[in-house]
Scaffold this motif. Structure first.
Motif, short mmCIF file in Angstrom:
data_model
loop_
_atom_site.label_atom_id
_atom_site.label_comp_id
_atom_site.label_asym_id
_atom_site.label_seq_id
_atom_site.Cartn_x
_atom_site.Cartn_y
_atom_site.Cartn_z
N ASN A 69 0.09 3.00 -11.12
CA ASN A 69 -1.13 3.01 -10.33
C ASN A 69 -1.33 1.77 -9.48
O ASN A 69 -2.06 1.78 -8.50
CB ASN A 69 -2.35 3.18 -11.25
N GLU A 70 -0.65 0.71 -9.90
CA GLU A 70 -0.88 -0.55 -9.20
C GLU A 70 0.39 -1.39 -9.24
O GLU A 70 1.11 -1.37 -10.25
CB GLU A 70 -2.00 -1.30 -9.96
N LYS A 106 2.12 6.44 -7.05
CA LYS A 106 0.94 6.93 -7.77
C LYS A 106 1.25 8.17 -8.61
O LYS A 106 0.82 8.27 -9.76
CB LYS A 106 -0.19 7.25 -6.78
N GLY A 107 2.00 9.08 -8.03
CA GLY A 107 2.34 10.31 -8.76
C GLY A 107 3.37 10.07 -9.85
O GLY A 107 3.75 11.00 -10.56
N GLU A 117 2.47 1.77 -3.30
CA GLU A 117 1.48 2.23 -4.29
C GLU A 117 1.19 3.72 -4.12
O GLU A 117 1.09 4.45 -5.09
CB GLU A 117 0.20 1.39 -4.22
N VAL A 118 1.09 4.14 -2.85
CA VAL A 118 0.85 5.58 -2.60
C VAL A 118 2.04 6.40 -3.11
O VAL A 118 1.87 7.41 -3.79
CB VAL A 118 0.61 5.83 -1.09
N ASN A 153 3.15 7.70 -12.34
CA ASN A 153 2.54 6.89 -13.40
C ASN A 153 2.48 5.39 -13.12
O ASN A 153 2.43 4.59 -14.04
CB ASN A 153 3.26 7.09 -14.74
N LYS A 182 0.84 -1.21 0.00
CA LYS A 182 0.00 0.00 0.00
C LYS A 182 0.88 1.26 0.00
O LYS A 182 0.64 2.20 -0.76
CB LYS A 182 -0.89 -0.04 1.25
#
Ligand SMILES: O=C(O)CCC(=O)C(=O)O
Ligand SMILES: [Fe+2]
Length: 225
Positions: free
Chosen positions: A63-64, A58-59, A54-55, A61, A51
């Motif tokens: 996303n997962e 995220k910025g 991922e956070v 590019n 998690k």
């Protein structure tokens, strides 16, 4: 006890070897109950690490963390247990010399003794990481710095010892798998942006990391283009 044994022996051989090496050889009296607790902690911490990554990504590019990225970002998870005995004259020694972790991220549990310092961004100032009940400290390591092409910077840290109290810390290092090839993620590079680091085999990075270790210097120059 039987279920513990079953759990242990259903691990892959490689994983079992690591457990034996890091746990039993360092702590010969360690019982399977402790090994089980370590495995339980690891099971709890892995989704948290995912998690957090991922956070962080995220910025950039990403996303997962899917099956293709998982070995790169969290292919191995290693747990250390550090014990720092008290030292009557702490000014003449260090618990851990200044260094950056070689991980993507490190989740660090520390007891209430204190002594962990991170390097501030202005000059040579060191900031004490006050222990907070129920909180983990999260370090960014060199692998994430490389993969993010310097967007995230690994944090230099060190540990001072206390004159009267022992200290225990349990870092959990979230790493790539050893056979991965590490380098800046193409999807993180903006149009025309040049990678600052080359791609190298992760196990070669570790060979270098351990050879360099006594100097206390980082290992990023090994990757620099
Ligand atoms: O003991 C601590 O708080 C930090 C330990 C550490 O930096 C490490 O094991 O890499
Ligand atoms: Fe560290």
């Amino acid at each position: 006890m039987e279920t513990l044994l079953v759990k242990f022996f259903t691990l892959t051989l490689n994983y079992r070897a690591i457990k034996f090496h890091t746990l039993l050889t360092k702590f010969p009296t360690l019982s399977l109950v402790y090994i089980y607790q370590v495995l339980e902690y690891q099971k709890w911490a892995k989704p948290l690490a995912k998690k957090l990554l991922e956070v962080l990504l995220k910025g950039l590019n990403v996303n997962e963390i899917d099956e293709s990225l998982e070995p790169l970002l969290m292919g191995t998870v290693n747990i250390n247990m550090n014990y720092y005995p008290p030292c009557p004259n702490p000014s003449i020694t260090m618990g851990a010399r200044r260094h950056c972790d070689g991980s993507c991220i490190t989740l660090l549990f520390q007891d209430y003794t204190g002594g962990l310092y991170v390097r501030g961004t202005k000059g040579d100032n060191w900031i004490h990481v006050n222990p907070i009940k129920g909180a983990l400290a999260v370090n960014i390591g060199e692998l994430l710095q490389i993969m993010s092409n310097d967007r995230y910077k690994s944090i230099e840290h060190c540990v001072a010892v206390d004159s009267s109290r022992a200290r225990i810390s349990i870092p959990l290092f979230v790493n790539a798998s050893l056979d991965s090839v590490i380098g800046p993620f193409p999807q993180m590079l903006k149009d025309g942006e040049k990678p600052v680091y080359k791609h190298v085999l992760h196990s070669d990075y570790w060979d270098y990391f351990y050879r360099k270790r006594p100097s206390g210097k980082g290992s990023l120059d090994f990757f620099k283009i």
